[in-house]
Scaffold this motif. Structure first.
Motif, short mmCIF file in Angstrom:
data_model
loop_
_atom_site.label_atom_id
_atom_site.label_comp_id
_atom_site.label_asym_id
_atom_site.label_seq_id
_atom_site.Cartn_x
_atom_site.Cartn_y
_atom_site.Cartn_z
N PHE A 1 -11.27 -0.52 5.46
CA PHE A 1 -9.99 -0.25 4.81
C PHE A 1 -10.20 -0.35 3.31
CE2 PHE A 1 -8.68 -1.81 8.98
CZ PHE A 1 -7.73 -0.86 9.34
N CYS A 2 -9.38 0.35 2.55
CA CYS A 2 -9.44 0.33 1.09
C CYS A 2 -8.88 -0.98 0.55
CB CYS A 2 -8.62 1.46 0.50
SG CYS A 2 -9.18 3.10 0.94
N CYS A 3 -9.50 -1.51 -0.48
CA CYS A 3 -8.94 -2.63 -1.21
C CYS A 3 -7.58 -2.19 -1.73
CB CYS A 3 -9.87 -3.00 -2.37
SG CYS A 3 -9.23 -4.32 -3.44
N GLU A 4 -6.57 -3.02 -1.56
CA GLU A 4 -5.21 -2.67 -1.97
C GLU A 4 -4.82 -3.30 -3.30
OE1 GLU A 4 -3.25 -1.93 2.42
OE2 GLU A 4 -2.98 -3.91 1.51
N CYS A 5 -5.79 -3.49 -4.16
CA CYS A 5 -5.50 -4.09 -5.46
C CYS A 5 -4.80 -3.10 -6.37
CB CYS A 5 -6.79 -4.61 -6.11
SG CYS A 5 -7.86 -3.32 -6.78
N GLY A 6 -4.30 -3.60 -7.48
CA GLY A 6 -3.60 -2.76 -8.43
C GLY A 6 -4.49 -2.15 -9.49
N ARG A 7 -5.80 -2.31 -9.37
CA ARG A 7 -6.73 -1.78 -10.37
C ARG A 7 -6.88 -0.26 -10.21
NH1 ARG A 7 -11.77 -5.91 -10.86
NH2 ARG A 7 -10.54 -7.79 -11.16
N ILE A 8 -6.70 0.44 -11.29
CA ILE A 8 -6.89 1.88 -11.27
C ILE A 8 -8.37 2.17 -11.06
CG2 ILE A 8 -6.79 3.98 -12.67
CD1 ILE A 8 -4.31 2.81 -14.00
N GLY A 9 -8.67 3.04 -10.12
CA GLY A 9 -10.05 3.44 -9.87
C GLY A 9 -10.82 2.57 -8.90
N CYS A 10 -10.20 1.53 -8.35
CA CYS A 10 -10.92 0.70 -7.37
C CYS A 10 -11.23 1.55 -6.15
CB CYS A 10 -10.10 -0.51 -6.96
SG CYS A 10 -10.94 -1.53 -5.72
N SER A 11 -12.47 1.48 -5.69
CA SER A 11 -12.86 2.24 -4.49
C SER A 11 -13.61 1.35 -3.50
CB SER A 11 -13.72 3.44 -4.90
OG SER A 11 -14.90 2.98 -5.55
N GLU A 12 -13.39 0.04 -3.61
CA GLU A 12 -14.10 -0.88 -2.72
C GLU A 12 -13.47 -0.86 -1.33
OE1 GLU A 12 -15.85 -4.39 -3.96
OE2 GLU A 12 -15.45 -4.03 -6.09
N LEU A 13 -14.32 -1.01 -0.33
CA LEU A 13 -13.88 -1.07 1.05
C LEU A 13 -14.01 -2.48 1.58
CD1 LEU A 13 -15.47 2.19 2.53
CD2 LEU A 13 -13.10 1.82 1.79
N LEU A 14 -13.09 -2.85 2.44
CA LEU A 14 -13.10 -4.14 3.12
C LEU A 14 -13.24 -3.91 4.61
CD1 LEU A 14 -9.93 -5.50 1.33
CD2 LEU A 14 -12.27 -6.09 0.79
N GLN A 15 -13.74 -4.88 5.31
CA GLN A 15 -13.86 -4.80 6.76
C GLN A 15 -12.86 -5.77 7.38
OE1 GLN A 15 -16.04 -2.74 8.55
NE2 GLN A 15 -16.51 -1.81 6.58
N LEU A 16 -11.89 -5.24 8.11
CA LEU A 16 -10.90 -6.07 8.78
C LEU A 16 -10.82 -5.69 10.25
CD1 LEU A 16 -9.70 -5.69 5.71
CD2 LEU A 16 -7.69 -6.71 6.75
N ARG A 17 -10.58 -6.67 11.08
CA ARG A 17 -10.26 -6.38 12.48
C ARG A 17 -8.80 -5.90 12.50
NH1 ARG A 17 -13.83 -10.43 12.54
NH2 ARG A 17 -15.55 -10.25 14.02
N LEU A 18 -8.45 -5.13 13.50
CA LEU A 18 -7.09 -4.58 13.55
C LEU A 18 -6.04 -5.67 13.61
CD1 LEU A 18 -7.63 -1.44 15.78
CD2 LEU A 18 -7.47 -1.58 13.30
N ALA A 19 -6.32 -6.78 14.27
CA ALA A 19 -5.37 -7.90 14.32
C ALA A 19 -5.13 -8.48 12.93
CB ALA A 19 -5.86 -8.97 15.28
N GLN A 20 -6.20 -8.58 12.12
CA GLN A 20 -6.04 -9.06 10.74
C GLN A 20 -5.18 -8.09 9.94
OE1 GLN A 20 -10.33 -9.26 10.03
NE2 GLN A 20 -10.09 -11.43 9.51
N TYR A 21 -5.45 -6.81 10.11
CA TYR A 21 -4.69 -5.79 9.40
C TYR A 21 -3.21 -5.90 9.75
CZ TYR A 21 -3.09 -1.29 7.73
OH TYR A 21 -2.40 -0.30 7.08
N GLU A 22 -2.91 -6.02 11.03
CA GLU A 22 -1.52 -6.11 11.48
C GLU A 22 -0.84 -7.37 10.98
OE1 GLU A 22 0.27 -3.72 12.73
OE2 GLU A 22 -1.45 -2.40 12.84
N GLN A 23 -1.59 -8.45 10.86
CA GLN A 23 -1.04 -9.70 10.34
C GLN A 23 -0.57 -9.52 8.90
OE1 GLN A 23 -3.82 -12.95 10.19
NE2 GLN A 23 -2.25 -14.44 9.68
N VAL A 24 -1.37 -8.83 8.09
CA VAL A 24 -0.99 -8.58 6.70
C VAL A 24 0.22 -7.65 6.65
CG1 VAL A 24 -1.74 -7.60 4.49
CG2 VAL A 24 -3.32 -9.00 5.85
N ARG A 25 0.20 -6.59 7.46
CA ARG A 25 1.29 -5.61 7.46
C ARG A 25 2.62 -6.17 7.95
NH1 ARG A 25 -1.78 -2.65 4.81
NH2 ARG A 25 -0.70 -3.98 3.36
#
Length: 110
Positions: free
Chosen positions: A39-63
């Motif tokens: 998944f893409c880093c969701e930071c507010g930095r313009i031009g950030c292109s870093e990827l993170l590795q999350l399990r779907l359960a972690q993703y859903e917890q944040v969402r």
């Protein structure tokens, strides 16, 4: 730039990354839920292109909270967000004030 405008710009960038990640999440529905997915880093930095590795359960917890986002450690912006959880490889941050209101209003699941 005023604090209010800065918070709006940061929140807008983060909301855009969240939309990209919602599309990525939709493409992994049939995938193994126990395996990490990029998944893409969701930071507010313009031009950030870093990827993170999350399990779907972690993703859903944040969402589950429209004011929360996941970012690479070090990409948090203290003026508009607070770190609420630390995980190997990423942080969960929560927006407050203007940035929080924008994040909640722009929640694609809302």
């Amino acid at each position: 730039m005023s604090d209010e405008l800065y918070a709006e710009r940061v929140a807008g960038n983060e909301v855009a990354f969240r939309r990209v990640n919602e599309s990525l999440r939709a493409s992994t529905v049939a995938a193994d839920h126990d395996q990490p997915h990029p998944f893409c880093c969701e930071c507010g930095r313009i031009g950030c292109s870093e990827l993170l590795q999350l399990r779907l359960a972690q993703y859903e917890q944040v969402r589950a909270n429209p004011r929360q986002f996941f970012v690479v450690d070090g990409h948090q912006i203290d003026e508009v967000e607070e770190v609420v959880a630390r995980h190997p490889g990423f942080l969960i941050v929560q927006k407050s004030g203007t940035a929080g209101a924008i994040a909640a209003a722009e929640d694609p699941r809302g």
